[in-house]
Design a protein around this motif. Structure first.
Motif, PDB file in Angstrom:
ATOM      1  N   PRO A  68       0.793  -1.226   0.000  1.00 34.55           N
ATOM      2  CA  PRO A  68       0.000   0.000   0.000  1.00 34.55           C
ATOM      3  C   PRO A  68       0.829   1.281   0.000  1.00 34.55           C
ATOM      4  CG  PRO A  68       0.006  -0.911   2.200  1.00 34.55           C
ATOM      5  CD  PRO A  68       0.755  -1.880   1.314  1.00 34.55           C
ATOM      6  N   LYS A  69       2.112   1.202   0.372  1.00 35.18           N
ATOM      7  CA  LYS A  69       2.945   2.404   0.291  1.00 35.18           C
ATOM      8  C   LYS A  69       4.339   1.985  -0.158  1.00 35.18           C
ATOM      9  CE  LYS A  69       4.571   2.412   5.023  1.00 35.18           C
ATOM     10  NZ  LYS A  69       4.949   3.214   6.131  1.00 35.18           N
ATOM     11  N   PRO A  70       5.071   2.889  -0.822  1.00 29.09           N
ATOM     12  CA  PRO A  70       6.411   2.560  -1.304  1.00 29.09           C
ATOM     13  C   PRO A  70       7.366   2.235  -0.156  1.00 29.09           C
ATOM     14  CG  PRO A  70       5.594   4.535  -2.379  1.00 29.09           C
ATOM     15  CD  PRO A  70       4.637   4.223  -1.261  1.00 29.09           C
ATOM     16  N   SER A  71       8.074   1.116  -0.325  1.00 33.30           N
ATOM     17  CA  SER A  71       9.061   0.719   0.687  1.00 33.30           C
ATOM     18  C   SER A  71       9.989  -0.312   0.066  1.00 33.30           C
ATOM     19  CB  SER A  71       8.364   0.152   1.925  1.00 33.30           C
ATOM     20  OG  SER A  71       7.658  -1.029   1.597  1.00 33.30           O
ATOM     21  N   GLY A  72      10.888  -0.825   0.864  1.00 31.68           N
ATOM     22  CA  GLY A  72      11.833  -1.832   0.414  1.00 31.68           C
ATOM     23  C   GLY A  72      13.250  -1.323   0.511  1.00 31.68           C
ATOM     24  N   SER A  73      14.185  -2.104   0.001  1.00 29.34           N
ATOM     25  CA  SER A  73      15.591  -1.719   0.081  1.00 29.34           C
ATOM     26  C   SER A  73      16.034  -0.886  -1.131  1.00 29.34           C
ATOM     27  CB  SER A  73      16.475  -2.968   0.215  1.00 29.34           C
ATOM     28  OG  SER A  73      16.316  -3.822  -0.902  1.00 29.34           O
ATOM     29  N   HIS A  74      15.128  -0.601  -2.060  1.00 32.91           N
ATOM     30  CA  HIS A  74      15.433   0.263  -3.203  1.00 32.91           C
ATOM     31  C   HIS A  74      15.821   1.641  -2.673  1.00 32.91           C
ATOM     32  CE1 HIS A  74      14.943   2.573  -6.872  1.00 32.91           C
ATOM     33  NE2 HIS A  74      14.889   1.433  -7.550  1.00 32.91           N
ATOM     34  N   PRO A  75      16.852   2.283  -3.249  1.00 30.87           N
ATOM     35  CA  PRO A  75      17.286   3.586  -2.732  1.00 30.87           C
ATOM     36  C   PRO A  75      16.271   4.720  -2.911  1.00 30.87           C
ATOM     37  CG  PRO A  75      18.603   2.940  -4.646  1.00 30.87           C
ATOM     38  CD  PRO A  75      17.728   1.782  -4.295  1.00 30.87           C
ATOM     39  N   PRO A  77      12.387   4.344  -3.347  1.00 25.70           N
ATOM     40  CA  PRO A  77      11.154   3.591  -3.610  1.00 25.70           C
ATOM     41  C   PRO A  77       9.978   4.452  -4.073  1.00 25.70           C
ATOM     42  CG  PRO A  77      11.605   3.665  -1.251  1.00 25.70           C
ATOM     43  CD  PRO A  77      12.797   4.247  -1.951  1.00 25.70           C
ATOM     44  N   GLU A  78       9.845   5.660  -3.556  1.00 22.86           N
ATOM     45  CA  GLU A  78       8.711   6.511  -3.948  1.00 22.86           C
ATOM     46  C   GLU A  78       8.781   6.843  -5.429  1.00 22.86           C
ATOM     47  OE1 GLU A  78      10.780   7.345  -1.381  1.00 22.86           O
ATOM     48  OE2 GLU A  78       9.493   6.974   0.345  1.00 22.86           O
ATOM     49  N   LEU A  79       9.963   7.266  -5.890  1.00 20.72           N
ATOM     50  CA  LEU A  79      10.121   7.650  -7.295  1.00 20.72           C
ATOM     51  C   LEU A  79      10.009   6.431  -8.211  1.00 20.72           C
ATOM     52  CD1 LEU A  79      10.600   9.896  -9.292  1.00 20.72           C
ATOM     53  CD2 LEU A  79      13.050   9.682  -8.866  1.00 20.72           C
ATOM     54  N   ALA A  80      10.604   5.314  -7.825  1.00 20.29           N
ATOM     55  CA  ALA A  80      10.529   4.097  -8.637  1.00 20.29           C
ATOM     56  C   ALA A  80       9.085   3.623  -8.766  1.00 20.29           C
ATOM     57  CB  ALA A  80      11.401   2.999  -8.033  1.00 20.29           C
ATOM     58  N   CYS A  81       8.339   3.633  -7.669  1.00 18.49           N
ATOM     59  CA  CYS A  81       6.928   3.221  -7.719  1.00 18.49           C
ATOM     60  C   CYS A  81       6.111   4.181  -8.574  1.00 18.49           C
ATOM     61  CB  CYS A  81       6.353   3.127  -6.309  1.00 18.49           C
ATOM     62  SG  CYS A  81       6.992   1.723  -5.363  1.00 18.49           S
ATOM     63  N   SER A  82       6.403   5.459  -8.468  1.00 19.49           N
ATOM     64  CA  SER A  82       5.698   6.452  -9.272  1.00 19.49           C
ATOM     65  C   SER A  82       5.931   6.212 -10.757  1.00 19.49           C
ATOM     66  CB  SER A  82       6.170   7.855  -8.881  1.00 19.49           C
ATOM     67  OG  SER A  82       5.626   8.821  -9.731  1.00 19.49           O
ATOM     68  N   GLN A  83       7.168   5.927 -11.146  1.00 20.81           N
ATOM     69  CA  GLN A  83       7.464   5.666 -12.548  1.00 20.81           C
ATOM     70  C   GLN A  83       6.804   4.372 -13.024  1.00 20.81           C
ATOM     71  OE1 GLN A  83      11.734   5.906 -12.935  1.00 20.81           O
ATOM     72  NE2 GLN A  83      11.688   8.138 -13.006  1.00 20.81           N
ATOM     73  N   LEU A  84       6.782   3.354 -12.173  1.00 21.47           N
ATOM     74  CA  LEU A  84       6.113   2.106 -12.548  1.00 21.47           C
ATOM     75  C   LEU A  84       4.607   2.305 -12.687  1.00 21.47           C
ATOM     76  CD1 LEU A  84       8.104  -0.541 -10.523  1.00 21.47           C
ATOM     77  CD2 LEU A  84       7.716  -0.540 -12.989  1.00 21.47           C
ATOM     78  N   ARG A  85       4.012   3.121 -11.816  1.00 18.33           N
ATOM     79  CA  ARG A  85       2.579   3.403 -11.934  1.00 18.33           C
ATOM     80  C   ARG A  85       2.276   4.116 -13.252  1.00 18.33           C
ATOM     81  NH1 ARG A  85       3.121   5.413  -6.797  1.00 18.33           N
ATOM     82  NH2 ARG A  85       2.832   3.787  -5.268  1.00 18.33           N
ATOM     83  N   LEU A  86       3.120   5.102 -13.618  1.00 14.15           N
ATOM     84  CA  LEU A  86       2.916   5.823 -14.879  1.00 14.15           C
ATOM     85  C   LEU A  86       3.012   4.884 -16.083  1.00 14.15           C
ATOM     86  CD1 LEU A  86       4.887   9.131 -14.234  1.00 14.15           C
ATOM     87  CD2 LEU A  86       2.414   8.868 -14.466  1.00 14.15           C
TER      88      LEU A  86
END
Length: 144
Positions: A68-75, A77-86
């Motif tokens: 439900p919210k961006p997380s993980g060990s990715h440096p 995560p918010e920006l990566a999830c945003s790009q994947l959503r787009l």
């Protein structure tokens, strides 16, 4: 309590503990896990130098959870999830950087994504001619 009463109680408790599961009596189930309104989006992203994931060991790997919210060990995560959503989870539609000058040197880099995106299984692999071309094509998602 007399010794015979204690012995009878001990035998009864032991028999119940040992034979109870075999008797077919339904025991109360454990509490259900918390459910979410969001379909799961959790990925493992890897980067390896080589012409395929089968021929190269991953040099880096991170986790990325977007719901439900961006997380993980990715440096990032918010920006990566945003790009994947787009891109609607389509790694080939990630926004590419414009006007990037990369060399023509062939030093193959392979990226993979394994997991689930919005409830759908993901198995993605792509090889780029070099790291610069990979960065330009995948922006922050595979900058791990």
């Amino acid at each position: 309590m007399p010794i015979t009463a204690r012995l009878a109680t001990a035998i009864t408790l032991t028999a119940t503990a040992v034979l109870g599961p075999l008797s077919g009596i339904a025991l109360p189930a454990t509490a259900p896990s918390t459910t979410s309104l969001y379909a799961p989006s959790a990925l493992v992203l890897t980067v390896a130098h080589g012409d395929s994931a089968a021929n190269a060991a991953p040099e880096r790997a991170v986790t990325l959870t977007c719901a439900p919210k961006p997380s993980g060990s990715h440096p990032a995560p918010e920006l990566a999830c945003s790009q994947l959503r787009l891109a609607d989870g389509d790694f080939d539609r990630l926004p590419a950087e414009q006007e990037v000058a990369c060399t023509h040197k062939y030093d193959p880099v392979t990226v993979t994504a394994q997991g689930v995106w919005r409830g759908t299984r993901v198995a993605y692999e792509r090889t780029f001619a070099n790291d610069c071309i990979k960065r330009a094509a995948t922006t922050v998602v595979f900058e791990i």
